[in-house]
Design a protein around this motif. Structure first.
Motif, PDB file in Angstrom:
ATOM      1  N   GLU A  25       0.822  -1.210   0.000  1.00  0.00           N
ATOM      2  CA  GLU A  25       0.000   0.000   0.000  1.00  0.00           C
ATOM      3  C   GLU A  25       0.862   1.269   0.000  1.00  0.00           C
ATOM      4  N   LEU A  26       2.062   1.184   0.549  1.00  0.00           N
ATOM      5  CA  LEU A  26       2.939   2.361   0.508  1.00  0.00           C
ATOM      6  C   LEU A  26       3.565   2.518  -0.878  1.00  0.00           C
ATOM      7  N   LEU A  27       3.872   1.398  -1.531  1.00  0.00           N
ATOM      8  CA  LEU A  27       4.379   1.494  -2.911  1.00  0.00           C
ATOM      9  C   LEU A  27       3.319   2.138  -3.792  1.00  0.00           C
ATOM     10  N   VAL A  28       2.056   1.790  -3.535  1.00  0.00           N
ATOM     11  CA  VAL A  28       0.955   2.368  -4.320  1.00  0.00           C
ATOM     12  C   VAL A  28       0.851   3.868  -4.042  1.00  0.00           C
ATOM     13  N   LYS A  29       1.025   4.270  -2.775  1.00  0.00           N
ATOM     14  CA  LYS A  29       0.970   5.703  -2.442  1.00  0.00           C
ATOM     15  C   LYS A  29       2.090   6.461  -3.152  1.00  0.00           C
ATOM     16  N   ILE A  30       3.254   5.847  -3.195  1.00  0.00           N
ATOM     17  CA  ILE A  30       4.390   6.485  -3.884  1.00  0.00           C
ATOM     18  C   ILE A  30       4.060   6.634  -5.369  1.00  0.00           C
ATOM     19  N   ALA A  31       3.489   5.578  -5.952  1.00  0.00           N
ATOM     20  CA  ALA A  31       3.094   5.636  -7.366  1.00  0.00           C
ATOM     21  C   ALA A  31       2.057   6.740  -7.599  1.00  0.00           C
ATOM     22  N   GLU A  32       1.148   6.907  -6.633  1.00  0.00           N
ATOM     23  CA  GLU A  32       0.122   7.953  -6.752  1.00  0.00           C
ATOM     24  C   GLU A  32       0.775   9.340  -6.795  1.00  0.00           C
ATOM     25  N   ALA A  33       1.851   9.506  -6.033  1.00  0.00           N
ATOM     26  CA  ALA A  33       2.560  10.793  -6.029  1.00  0.00           C
ATOM     27  C   ALA A  33       3.176  11.059  -7.404  1.00  0.00           C
ATOM     28  N   GLY A  34       3.698  10.008  -8.026  1.00  0.00           N
ATOM     29  CA  GLY A  34       4.257  10.164  -9.368  1.00  0.00           C
ATOM     30  C   GLY A  34       3.180  10.512 -10.380  1.00  0.00           C
ATOM     31  N   LYS A  35       2.051   9.850 -10.220  1.00  0.00           N
ATOM     32  CA  LYS A  35       0.917  10.084 -11.124  1.00  0.00           C
ATOM     33  C   LYS A  35       0.419  11.524 -11.028  1.00  0.00           C
ATOM     34  N   ALA A  36       0.559  12.123  -9.827  1.00  0.00           N
ATOM     35  CA  ALA A  36       0.072  13.485  -9.596  1.00  0.00           C
ATOM     36  C   ALA A  36       1.022  14.560 -10.136  1.00  0.00           C
ATOM     37  N   ALA A  37       2.204  14.146 -10.568  1.00  0.00           N
ATOM     38  CA  ALA A  37       3.202  15.124 -11.024  1.00  0.00           C
ATOM     39  C   ALA A  37       2.726  15.865 -12.274  1.00  0.00           C
ATOM     40  N   PRO A  38       3.188  17.112 -12.442  1.00  0.00           N
ATOM     41  CA  PRO A  38       2.856  17.818 -13.678  1.00  0.00           C
ATOM     42  C   PRO A  38       3.676  17.277 -14.843  1.00  0.00           C
ATOM     43  N   ASP A 104      11.051  12.825  -8.764  1.00  0.00           N
ATOM     44  CA  ASP A 104      11.241  13.650  -7.568  1.00  0.00           C
ATOM     45  C   ASP A 104       9.998  13.606  -6.660  1.00  0.00           C
ATOM     46  N   HIS A 105       8.820  13.667  -7.279  1.00  0.00           N
ATOM     47  CA  HIS A 105       7.578  13.529  -6.496  1.00  0.00           C
ATOM     48  C   HIS A 105       7.586  12.210  -5.710  1.00  0.00           C
ATOM     49  N   MET A 106       8.005  11.137  -6.374  1.00  0.00           N
ATOM     50  CA  MET A 106       7.950   9.824  -5.720  1.00  0.00           C
ATOM     51  C   MET A 106       9.019   9.690  -4.637  1.00  0.00           C
ATOM     52  N   ILE A 107      10.179  10.275  -4.866  1.00  0.00           N
ATOM     53  CA  ILE A 107      11.247  10.232  -3.850  1.00  0.00           C
ATOM     54  C   ILE A 107      10.816  11.005  -2.602  1.00  0.00           C
ATOM     55  N   LEU A 108      10.171  12.144  -2.814  1.00  0.00           N
ATOM     56  CA  LEU A 108       9.708  12.933  -1.654  1.00  0.00           C
ATOM     57  C   LEU A 108       8.544  12.230  -0.952  1.00  0.00           C
ATOM     58  N   ALA A 109       7.662  11.608  -1.720  1.00  0.00           N
ATOM     59  CA  ALA A 109       6.563  10.850  -1.106  1.00  0.00           C
ATOM     60  C   ALA A 109       7.131   9.703  -0.279  1.00  0.00           C
ATOM     61  N   ALA A 110       8.143   9.020  -0.821  1.00  0.00           N
ATOM     62  CA  ALA A 110       8.778   7.924  -0.075  1.00  0.00           C
ATOM     63  C   ALA A 110       9.316   8.451   1.250  1.00  0.00           C
ATOM     64  N   GLU A 111      10.035   9.551   1.186  1.00  0.00           N
ATOM     65  CA  GLU A 111      10.578  10.148   2.416  1.00  0.00           C
ATOM     66  C   GLU A 111       9.469  10.430   3.427  1.00  0.00           C
ATOM     67  N   ASN A 112       8.350  10.877   2.936  1.00  0.00           N
ATOM     68  CA  ASN A 112       7.203  11.173   3.811  1.00  0.00           C
ATOM     69  C   ASN A 112       6.766   9.945   4.610  1.00  0.00           C
ATOM     70  N   TYR A 113       6.980   8.748   4.021  1.00  0.00           N
ATOM     71  CA  TYR A 113       6.612   7.502   4.712  1.00  0.00           C
ATOM     72  C   TYR A 113       7.824   6.832   5.379  1.00  0.00           C
ATOM     73  N   GLY A 114       8.907   7.577   5.487  1.00  0.00           N
ATOM     74  CA  GLY A 114      10.096   7.030   6.143  1.00  0.00           C
ATOM     75  C   GLY A 114      10.863   6.053   5.271  1.00  0.00           C
ATOM     76  N   ILE A 115      10.616   6.126   3.963  1.00  0.00           N
ATOM     77  CA  ILE A 115      11.272   5.211   3.024  1.00  0.00           C
ATOM     78  C   ILE A 115      12.442   5.918   2.347  1.00  0.00           C
TER      79      ILE A 115
END
Ligand code: FMN
Length: 171
Positions: A25-38, A104-115
């Motif tokens: 579920e965290l991998l999916v959240k990270i993917a969602e952050a990438g999907k949200a990128a401009p 970059d969106h996904m790397i920052l999202a990962a950091e947000n989850y301690g990844i």
């Protein structure tokens, strides 16, 4: 996490705990952050590959020369198609920019989850293309391991950066 804390805390991690996989579920959240990128003209010319299966992980790890990557339980590849990306009148193709923002969106999202992560560009591109059957119109500009830091996130260190007045002008 507070956004500026995420940005300031993110560091390149080169020591992973091989036993701690990331919940799906965290991998999916990270993917969602990438999907949200401009992306230019919102063309979204990307594909995000979250590699976690031992066989493929092994092959992708061999595309990078530093053996610390072997301990990372996941590798994220961002690939994209030049023919799907926006092209400006003067010929500029936005693919690299679009893919870089998504990563970059996904790397920052990962950091947000301690990844933890580490932007890697020094991979063997030819080998990676072969391993992942990258098509002729597609490119990979960056990959990153994803996982938990071997020292449990205690690795935070002072960022070595130019002073703000050397890089920013408020004019
Ligand atoms: C375009 C790019 C390519 C990079 N390639 C590599 C790489 O191949 N291997 C590596 O260990 N780090 C790589 N890095 C990480 C940088 O060394 C790192 O971001 C920089 O030293 C700043 O440290 P920090 O990420 O801990 O803040 C890369 C970073 C960027 C932005």
């Amino acid at each position: 996490m507070e956004f500026m804390t995420v940005v300031q805390n993110r560091v390149s991690c080169r020591a992973y705990d091989p036993k701690r996989v990331i919940p799906q579920e965290l991998l999916v959240k990270i993917a969602e952050a990438g999907k949200a990128a401009p992306s230019a003209a919102n063309l979204q010319p990307w594909k995000f590959l979250f590699i976690s299966t031992p066989d493929l992980l092994g092959k992708v790890r061999e595309c990078y020369s530093r053996r610390w990557i072997d301990n990372a339980p996941h590798i994220l590849i961002v690939k994209g198609s030049r023919t799907r990306a926006w092209v400006r009148r003067d010929g500029y193709n936005s693919l690299e920019t679009d893919l870089t923002i998504a990563m970059d969106h996904m790397i920052l999202a990962a950091e947000n989850y301690g990844i933890a992560s580490c932007w890697i560009a020094a991979f063997d591109n030819e080998k990676l293309r072969e391993v992942l059957s990258i098509q002729s119109d597609e490119e990979v500009f960056a990959i990153t391991p994803l996982g938990y830091s071997a020292d449990g996130g205690e690795r935070r260190r002072e960022k070595k950066r130019f002073d703000l007045d050397q890089v920013a002008e408020f004019i």
